[in-house]
Write a protein that holds these residues in place. Structure first.
Motif, PDB file in Angstrom:
ATOM      1  N   UNK A 138     -10.359 -22.134  19.541  1.00 14.56           N
ATOM      2  CA  UNK A 138     -10.199 -21.549  18.209  1.00 14.56           C
ATOM      3  C   UNK A 138      -9.725 -20.106  18.326  1.00 14.56           C
ATOM      4  N   UNK A 139     -10.362 -19.348  19.224  1.00 12.78           N
ATOM      5  CA  UNK A 139     -10.071 -17.915  19.326  1.00 12.78           C
ATOM      6  C   UNK A 139      -8.643 -17.622  19.749  1.00 12.78           C
ATOM      7  N   UNK A 140      -7.994 -18.576  20.400  1.00 12.31           N
ATOM      8  CA  UNK A 140      -6.615 -18.359  20.839  1.00 12.31           C
ATOM      9  C   UNK A 140      -5.679 -18.113  19.662  1.00 12.31           C
ATOM     10  N   UNK A 141      -6.098 -18.473  18.454  1.00 11.04           N
ATOM     11  CA  UNK A 141      -5.260 -18.276  17.277  1.00 11.04           C
ATOM     12  C   UNK A 141      -5.516 -16.951  16.573  1.00 11.04           C
ATOM     13  N   UNK A 142      -6.525 -16.188  17.039  1.00  9.26           N
ATOM     14  CA  UNK A 142      -6.907 -14.950  16.373  1.00  9.26           C
ATOM     15  C   UNK A 142      -6.699 -13.752  17.295  1.00  9.26           C
ATOM     16  N   UNK A 143      -6.434 -12.592  16.690  1.00 13.75           N
ATOM     17  CA  UNK A 143      -6.360 -11.386  17.514  1.00 13.75           C
ATOM     18  C   UNK A 143      -7.777 -10.955  17.885  1.00 13.75           C
ATOM     19  N   UNK A 144      -7.864  -9.998  18.813  1.00 11.42           N
ATOM     20  CA  UNK A 144      -9.162  -9.643  19.372  1.00 11.42           C
ATOM     21  C   UNK A 144     -10.103  -9.039  18.335  1.00 11.42           C
ATOM     22  N   UNK A 145      -9.570  -8.263  17.411  1.00 13.95           N
ATOM     23  CA  UNK A 145     -10.426  -7.672  16.375  1.00 13.95           C
ATOM     24  C   UNK A 145     -11.053  -8.762  15.514  1.00 13.95           C
ATOM     25  N   UNK A 146     -10.266  -9.773  15.177  1.00 14.27           N
ATOM     26  CA  UNK A 146     -10.775 -10.883  14.368  1.00 14.27           C
ATOM     27  C   UNK A 146     -11.791 -11.686  15.169  1.00 14.27           C
ATOM     28  N   UNK A 147     -11.505 -11.889  16.448  1.00 13.52           N
ATOM     29  CA  UNK A 147     -12.443 -12.609  17.312  1.00 13.52           C
ATOM     30  C   UNK A 147     -13.810 -11.929  17.320  1.00 13.52           C
ATOM     31  N   UNK A 148     -13.813 -10.610  17.440  1.00  8.63           N
ATOM     32  CA  UNK A 148     -15.079  -9.883  17.534  1.00  8.63           C
ATOM     33  C   UNK A 148     -15.930 -10.068  16.286  1.00  8.63           C
ATOM     34  N   UNK A 149     -15.305  -9.978  15.130  1.00  5.16           N
ATOM     35  CA  UNK A 149     -16.035 -10.166  13.874  1.00  5.16           C
ATOM     36  C   UNK A 149     -16.598 -11.582  13.797  1.00  5.16           C
ATOM     37  N   UNK A 150     -15.763 -12.565  14.120  1.00  5.13           N
ATOM     38  CA  UNK A 150     -16.161 -13.965  14.028  1.00  5.13           C
ATOM     39  C   UNK A 150     -17.280 -14.292  15.014  1.00  5.13           C
ATOM     40  N   UNK A 151     -17.135 -13.823  16.252  1.00  7.65           N
ATOM     41  CA  UNK A 151     -18.120 -14.136  17.281  1.00  7.65           C
ATOM     42  C   UNK A 151     -19.464 -13.464  17.021  1.00  7.65           C
TER      43      UNK A 151
END
Length: 284
Positions: free
Chosen positions: A221-234
């Protein structure tokens, strides 16, 4: 690349950049230049359905009404749903070990369930551990794409989709189609009853979920998001985990940038750090 393609619909570089911007704002999905043919192919179906001649007309149509039902079709079209039963087998082996150590109700969230192969694999694993279709195991399976969620809920697959499922599992968990349904298999109702399907946008400010989960699968899933978005989601996912819970991610993903909150405990499997447990008000 030229500004216009020799194709059925006018699709300029400007159109592609608009699509990239819109789907990122809508679903957090990143599309690079290599995805232009895919975008054309998938959205061209929507232009045909709406009898439009140009991508710009289609995008203008969408943006004119932010609540139009076509937005769901647009999002569904650009969501990739590659999956199969027991993908990354080692994860299900580790999950089996985890389940053997748990007592009482077990809660699992499959956050990108696609067409259902992953949550049904989770359910099959749980049944094999506990020796029955166990009502104490609750699996929530979510996805952004309503079309794949509908397919998952139906639980009907072509026989070739079961090539990674052992004959023993097929016999226990599936009903083989006959007559007009030959070549298909249906998930047994007892297995489907273990799973609750929900549409969830992982970029939404809040998720319709109740804490806490023993296990969260968030794979590929995270491969579709930039790192800033990943951090919020995770971080949001971490706050939904039990202190001794596990987060499973995809084979090409890692949480190095989240080492403050997660540590590795296996091949693309993570647990919460003591700091996360303390600062997020969780207790062991």
């Amino acid at each position: 690349m030229s500004n216009e393609r020799e194709q059925d619909f006018v699709f300029t570089d400007t159109d592609f950049r608009r699509v990239v911007s819109i789907i990122y704002a809508r679903a957090g999905i990143r599309l690079n230049e290599s995805k232009q043919p895919m975008v054309y192919s998938r959205l061209a179906r929507r232009l045909r359905a709406l009898n439009l001649a140009k991508f710009s007309d289609y995008l203008n149509f969408l943006e004119a009404d932010p609540k139009h039902e076509e937005w769901q079709q647009f999002t569904n079209s650009l969501t990739t749903n590659l999956t199969f039963f027991f993908r990354e087998k080692h994860h299900f082996e580790m999950l089996s070990d985890q389940l053997h150590k748990l007592h009482g109700p077990v809660r699992i969230w499959c956050s990108a369930s696609s067409t259902g192969e992953e949550p049904y694999s989770l359910a099959m694993t749980a049944v094999e551990v506990y020796g029955r279709f166990n009502s104490d195991v609750q699996i929530i399976a979510s996805d952004l794409d309503t079309q794949v969620l509908a397919k998952a809920q139906n639980g009907i697959y072509s026989m070739d989709k079961l090539d990674k499922v052992s004959p023993e599992k097929c016999k226990i968990f599936f009903l083989k189609g006959v007559g007009k349904n030959a070549g298909q298999a249906k998930v047994r109702k007892e297995l489907r009853a273990m799973i609750e399907f929900k549409q969830i946008n992982l970029l939404a400010n809040s998720w319709p979920l109740t804490p806490y989960f023993d296990t969260i699968f968030c794979r590929n899933v995270m491969i579709y998001f930039d790192q800033a978005t990943q951090k919020v989601m995770l971080e949001k996912m971490g706050r939904l985990l039990k202190p001794n819970g596990f987060l499973y991610v995809g084979h090409s993903e890692n949480l190095h940038h989240m080492s403050e909150w997660f540590y590795s405990c296996g091949k693309t499997v993570y647990r919460l750090t003591d700091k996360a447990i303390h600062e997020w008000g969780l207790s062991k």
